[in-house]
Write a protein that holds these residues in place. Structure first.
Motif, PDB file in Angstrom:
ATOM      1  N   VAL A  49      -6.120   2.892  10.108  1.00 14.32           N
ATOM      2  CA  VAL A  49      -5.692   2.713  11.294  1.00 14.32           C
ATOM      3  C   VAL A  49      -5.770   4.106  11.912  1.00 14.32           C
ATOM      4  O   VAL A  49      -5.926   3.874  13.347  1.00 14.32           O
ATOM      5  CB  VAL A  49      -3.875   2.878  10.778  1.00 14.32           C
ATOM      6  CG1 VAL A  49      -3.103   3.078  12.429  1.00 14.32           C
ATOM      7  CG2 VAL A  49      -3.309   1.779   9.937  1.00 14.32           C
ATOM      8  N   ASP A  80      -7.163   6.564  -0.869  1.00 10.33           N
ATOM      9  CA  ASP A  80      -6.651   5.662  -0.606  1.00 10.33           C
ATOM     10  C   ASP A  80      -7.725   4.158  -0.424  1.00 10.33           C
ATOM     11  O   ASP A  80      -8.399   4.524   0.531  1.00 10.33           O
ATOM     12  CB  ASP A  80      -6.127   5.142   0.815  1.00 10.33           C
ATOM     13  CG  ASP A  80      -4.825   4.561   1.121  1.00 10.33           C
ATOM     14  OD1 ASP A  80      -5.576   3.401   0.711  1.00 10.33           O
ATOM     15  OD2 ASP A  80      -4.122   5.089   2.131  1.00 10.33           O
ATOM     16  N   GLY A  93       0.794  -1.176   0.069  1.00 11.29           N
ATOM     17  CA  GLY A  93       0.337  -0.309   0.116  1.00 11.29           C
ATOM     18  C   GLY A  93       0.848   1.372   0.127  1.00 11.29           C
ATOM     19  O   GLY A  93      -0.032   2.039  -0.443  1.00 11.29           O
ATOM     20  N   THR A  94       2.339   1.276   0.432  1.00 12.58           N
ATOM     21  CA  THR A  94       2.960   2.382   0.448  1.00 12.58           C
ATOM     22  C   THR A  94       3.274   2.472  -0.723  1.00 12.58           C
ATOM     23  O   THR A  94       3.024   4.196  -1.195  1.00 12.58           O
ATOM     24  CB  THR A  94       3.771   1.740   1.679  1.00 12.58           C
ATOM     25  OG1 THR A  94       3.505   1.620   2.612  1.00 12.58           O
ATOM     26  CG2 THR A  94       5.446   3.330   1.254  1.00 12.58           C
ATOM     27  N   TYR A  99      -3.738   7.499   7.152  1.00 17.65           N
ATOM     28  CA  TYR A  99      -2.531   5.818   7.454  1.00 17.65           C
ATOM     29  C   TYR A  99      -2.417   5.933   5.969  1.00 17.65           C
ATOM     30  O   TYR A  99      -3.101   5.521   5.608  1.00 17.65           O
ATOM     31  CB  TYR A  99      -2.775   5.158   8.788  1.00 17.65           C
ATOM     32  CG  TYR A  99      -1.031   4.425   8.412  1.00 17.65           C
ATOM     33  CD1 TYR A  99      -0.126   4.962   8.933  1.00 17.65           C
ATOM     34  CD2 TYR A  99      -0.886   3.518   7.216  1.00 17.65           C
ATOM     35  CE1 TYR A  99       0.429   4.059   9.115  1.00 17.65           C
ATOM     36  CE2 TYR A  99      -0.037   2.664   7.736  1.00 17.65           C
ATOM     37  CZ  TYR A  99       0.789   2.948   8.286  1.00 17.65           C
ATOM     38  OH  TYR A  99       2.437   2.187   8.121  1.00 17.65           O
ATOM     39  N   SER A 100      -1.313   6.654   5.677  1.00 16.61           N
ATOM     40  CA  SER A 100      -0.800   6.284   4.231  1.00 16.61           C
ATOM     41  C   SER A 100       0.370   5.111   3.891  1.00 16.61           C
ATOM     42  O   SER A 100       0.754   4.852   2.898  1.00 16.61           O
ATOM     43  CB  SER A 100      -0.093   7.417   3.961  1.00 16.61           C
ATOM     44  OG  SER A 100      -1.371   8.279   3.812  1.00 16.61           O
ATOM     45  N   GLU A 138      -8.710   8.201   2.595  1.00 19.12           N
ATOM     46  CA  GLU A 138      -9.456   6.718   3.250  1.00 19.12           C
ATOM     47  C   GLU A 138     -10.857   6.702   3.741  1.00 19.12           C
ATOM     48  O   GLU A 138     -11.519   7.788   4.024  1.00 19.12           O
ATOM     49  CB  GLU A 138      -8.442   6.155   4.558  1.00 19.12           C
ATOM     50  CG  GLU A 138      -7.083   5.562   4.340  1.00 19.12           C
ATOM     51  CD  GLU A 138      -6.913   5.392   6.147  1.00 19.12           C
ATOM     52  OE1 GLU A 138      -6.647   4.350   6.772  1.00 19.12           O
ATOM     53  OE2 GLU A 138      -6.263   6.702   6.810  1.00 19.12           O
ATOM     54  N   VAL A 158      -6.831   0.970   0.937  1.00 21.51           N
ATOM     55  CA  VAL A 158      -6.485  -0.024   1.105  1.00 21.51           C
ATOM     56  C   VAL A 158      -7.405  -1.499   1.604  1.00 21.51           C
ATOM     57  O   VAL A 158      -6.828  -2.292   1.973  1.00 21.51           O
ATOM     58  CB  VAL A 158      -4.827   0.581   1.351  1.00 21.51           C
ATOM     59  CG1 VAL A 158      -4.396  -0.974   2.737  1.00 21.51           C
ATOM     60  CG2 VAL A 158      -3.551   0.790   0.329  1.00 21.51           C
ATOM     61  N   GLN A 159      -7.501  -0.656   3.461  1.00 19.01           N
ATOM     62  CA  GLN A 159      -8.660  -1.157   4.198  1.00 19.01           C
ATOM     63  C   GLN A 159     -10.157  -1.169   3.452  1.00 19.01           C
ATOM     64  O   GLN A 159     -10.574  -1.924   3.535  1.00 19.01           O
ATOM     65  CB  GLN A 159      -8.638  -0.162   4.722  1.00 19.01           C
ATOM     66  CG  GLN A 159      -7.180  -0.807   5.493  1.00 19.01           C
ATOM     67  CD  GLN A 159      -7.600  -0.671   7.684  1.00 19.01           C
ATOM     68  OE1 GLN A 159      -7.984  -0.606   7.608  1.00 19.01           O
ATOM     69  NE2 GLN A 159      -6.022  -0.142   7.751  1.00 19.01           N
ATOM     70  N   LYS A 200      -3.309  -4.601   0.764  1.00 19.90           N
ATOM     71  CA  LYS A 200      -3.898  -5.956   1.659  1.00 19.90           C
ATOM     72  C   LYS A 200      -4.934  -6.782   0.734  1.00 19.90           C
ATOM     73  O   LYS A 200      -4.487  -8.073   0.546  1.00 19.90           O
ATOM     74  CB  LYS A 200      -4.594  -4.721   2.828  1.00 19.90           C
ATOM     75  CG  LYS A 200      -3.601  -4.341   3.656  1.00 19.90           C
ATOM     76  CD  LYS A 200      -4.237  -3.898   4.824  1.00 19.90           C
ATOM     77  CE  LYS A 200      -3.732  -2.754   5.631  1.00 19.90           C
ATOM     78  NZ  LYS A 200      -2.829  -3.473   6.121  1.00 19.90           N
TER      79      LYS A 200
HETATM   80  C1  PLP Z   1      -5.140   2.724   4.251  1.00 21.72           C
HETATM   81  C2  PLP Z   1      -3.784   2.385   4.651  1.00 21.72           C
HETATM   82  N1  PLP Z   1      -2.568   2.741   3.211  1.00 21.72           N
HETATM   83  C3  PLP Z   1      -1.400   2.661   3.091  1.00 21.72           C
HETATM   84  C4  PLP Z   1      -0.969   1.188   4.350  1.00 21.72           C
HETATM   85  C5  PLP Z   1       0.045   0.506   4.084  1.00 21.72           C
HETATM   86  O1  PLP Z   1       0.114  -0.401   3.197  1.00 21.72           O
HETATM   87  P1  PLP Z   1       1.455  -0.783   3.800  1.00 21.72           P
HETATM   88  O2  PLP Z   1       1.733  -1.321   4.595  1.00 21.72           O
HETATM   89  O3  PLP Z   1       1.007  -2.851   2.523  1.00 21.72           O
HETATM   90  O4  PLP Z   1       2.679  -0.366   3.030  1.00 21.72           O
HETATM   91  C6  PLP Z   1      -2.129   1.081   4.867  1.00 21.72           C
HETATM   92  C7  PLP Z   1      -1.697  -0.153   5.888  1.00 21.72           C
HETATM   93  O5  PLP Z   1      -1.826  -0.796   7.356  1.00 21.72           O
HETATM   94  C8  PLP Z   1      -3.191   1.637   4.366  1.00 21.72           C
HETATM   95  O6  PLP Z   1      -3.937   1.128   5.914  1.00 21.72           O
END
Ligand code: PLP
Length: 438
Positions: A214, A242, A110-111, A137-138, A209, A244-245, A272
């Motif tokens: 987080v 974002d 995700g980063t 959180y990114s 997000e 990711v979640q 994720k």
């Molecule tokens: C919303 C969000 N973006 C980005 C990330 C970063 O992802 P990664 O841990 O796979 O680098 C996370 C990780 O928890 C996240 O929750």
């Protein structure tokens, strides 16, 4: 290795910043669908899914069988050699993503997905400045930490340049001291004030997000993102969701969380849950935005055949089993159960989330809303004792986050609520004993 050896070596050979849950870390052994077993053979109902990552169950054979076949066929060739896995996945994603989003860039986390999104927005708009949200959180790179709005996750670095933070839509603790809906969603207007006062007035983009993960499953009111989207466009920026979640149906009935608020973003990031535990990151956008990236790009493991097959199998399963609907229906049932626990236990100040992404915020006192991080840590321990895995989050470490596999049933939810009830009762008992002893 014994459990003790594993814990000792974890401390000895890994960076101490790699945090673990519980007073004694839980050493996992194996998993099957909604269950995880530790090395002592204790079985847990998993309501955290490896941090919102196990979308369709641990070691789901409908995913692992395809992964195993691919490992035996070809595991890696890099993006300079196209393969069927990466294009099948990208083609499927193009069908699922909203609006004209149809091109993907694959990475490992995700980063990296967020790094790419920010670079893209800057390249596409020709502007530099990015608006992020407090409590967001990114990720863990320097840029991603700069986007992050929580001191706990960016303690090691000074902030990078070109990122400013706006207030987040945190209704339970409104940063403006207002109450929804009388507030008129004033927090959304604050985004414009931040642009006018803390940037040049020409922004590259806004990243958020749809539900802050987080940060403690902070869920905005329905109008928030629509208002912010208009502001972002007014000042020339790209809107980055974002996911990711929140992606892949977790919030119920929609593939992406941002669609719950009828906003079509310019760029989406994911990781994720996309590949049910195989490491993947991805950035999706419209062709003209993707084309604005100048220069060559390679991500050695991005779109790796094995990961791509895992992701495609996960998405196929989500679609075939209509898990978007399951997240909605079972998520609603879960929410009702949590509201019932709130009625019973004053330590629960707020219940929030969507679909199978539900959180409870713990407070010492409902009137003052003083965060209860010790009680939250105790609840984690008690739930573990009961055989239930849950997660923790929030700026003050006082939010329990729950994100079980998306194919659980109402019966699993009933069992989780029963175990949580017992764990909460133990926490309340300790609280009363402590008050009595004073
Ligand atoms: C919303 C969000 N973006 C980005 C990330 C970063 O992802 P990664 O841990 O796979 O680098 C996370 C990780 O928890 C996240 O929750």
């Amino acid at each position: 290795m014994t459990k003790e050896e594993i814990i000792r070596k974890y401390k000895q050979y890994l960076f101490p910043s790699v945090t673990t849950y519980y007073s004694e870390p839980l050493v996992t052994d194996h998993g099957s669908m909604q269950y995880v077993w530790d090395v002592d053979g204790k079985k847990y109902l998993d309501f955290f899914g490896g941090i919102v990552t196990i979308s369709v169950g641990h070691a789901n054979p409908r995913v692992t069988s395809k992964v195993k076949a691919q490992v035996d066929k070809i595991q890696h060739a890099s993006t300079v050699f196209p393969n069927e896995g990466i294009v099948s996945l990208a083609e499927k994603i193009a069908r699922l993503t909203p609006g004209e989003i149809s091109q993907s860039y694959f990475t490992n986390s995700g980063t990296e997905a967020n790094e790419m999104a920010i670079q893209l927005a800057r390249a596409h708009t020709g502007n530099i400045e990015i608006i992020a949200l407090r409590h967001g959180y990114s990720g863990r790179s320097q840029l991603a930490q700069s986007l992050t709005g929580q001191n706990t996750w960016r303690a090691s670095l000074p902030a990078g340049f070109g990122v400013v933070h706006a207030m987040n839509p945190y209704c339970y603790r409104c940063p403006l001291g207002k109450t929804y809906p009388d507030c008129g969603v004033a927090c959304a207007d604050e985004v414009e004030a931040v642009i006018q006062t803390s940037t040049s007035g020409r922004i590259a983009g806004f990243i958020a997000e749809p539900i802050q993960g987080v940060g403690g499953f902070i869920t905005p009111p329905p109008e928030y993102f629509k208002i912010v989207f208009k502001t972002v466009k007014k000042y020339g920026g790209d809107f980055i969701a974002d996911e990711v979640q929140t992606g892949w149906g977790r919030t119920g009935r929609k593939w992406f969380g941002i669609e719950q608020w009828e906003v079509t973003p310019d760029i989406i990031t994911a990781a994720k849950g996309l590949a049910n535990g195989a490491p993947v990151g991805a950035t999706f956008t419209r062709p003209e935005i993707a084309a604005s990236f100048r220069g060559l790009q390679i991500s050695t493991f991005g779109g790796n055949p094995v990961t791509s097959v895992a992701a495609k199998a996960t998405l196929d399963l989500i679609e075939e089993d209509n898990l978007l609907e399951n997240c909605y229906v079972v998520g609603k049932h879960f929410r009702e159960g949590l509201e019932g626990l709130k009625d019973k236990y004053p330590v629960i100040g707020d219940v929030r989330g969507m679909g199978l992404m539900q959180g409870i915020e713990l407070v010492k006192d409902r009137a003052t809303k003083e965060p209860a991080p010790q009680e939250t840590a105790q609840l984690m321990e008690e739930a573990r004792r009961e055989g239930l895995l849950i997660g923790k989050g929030g700026l003050w470490g006082n939010v329990i986050r729950m994100s079980p596999p998306m194919n659980i049933s109402k019966a699993d939810v009933d069992e989780a609520i029963r175990l949580l009830d017992r764990a909460l009762a133990a926490v309340e008992e300790k609280r009363h004993a402590a008050v009595g002893a004073r």
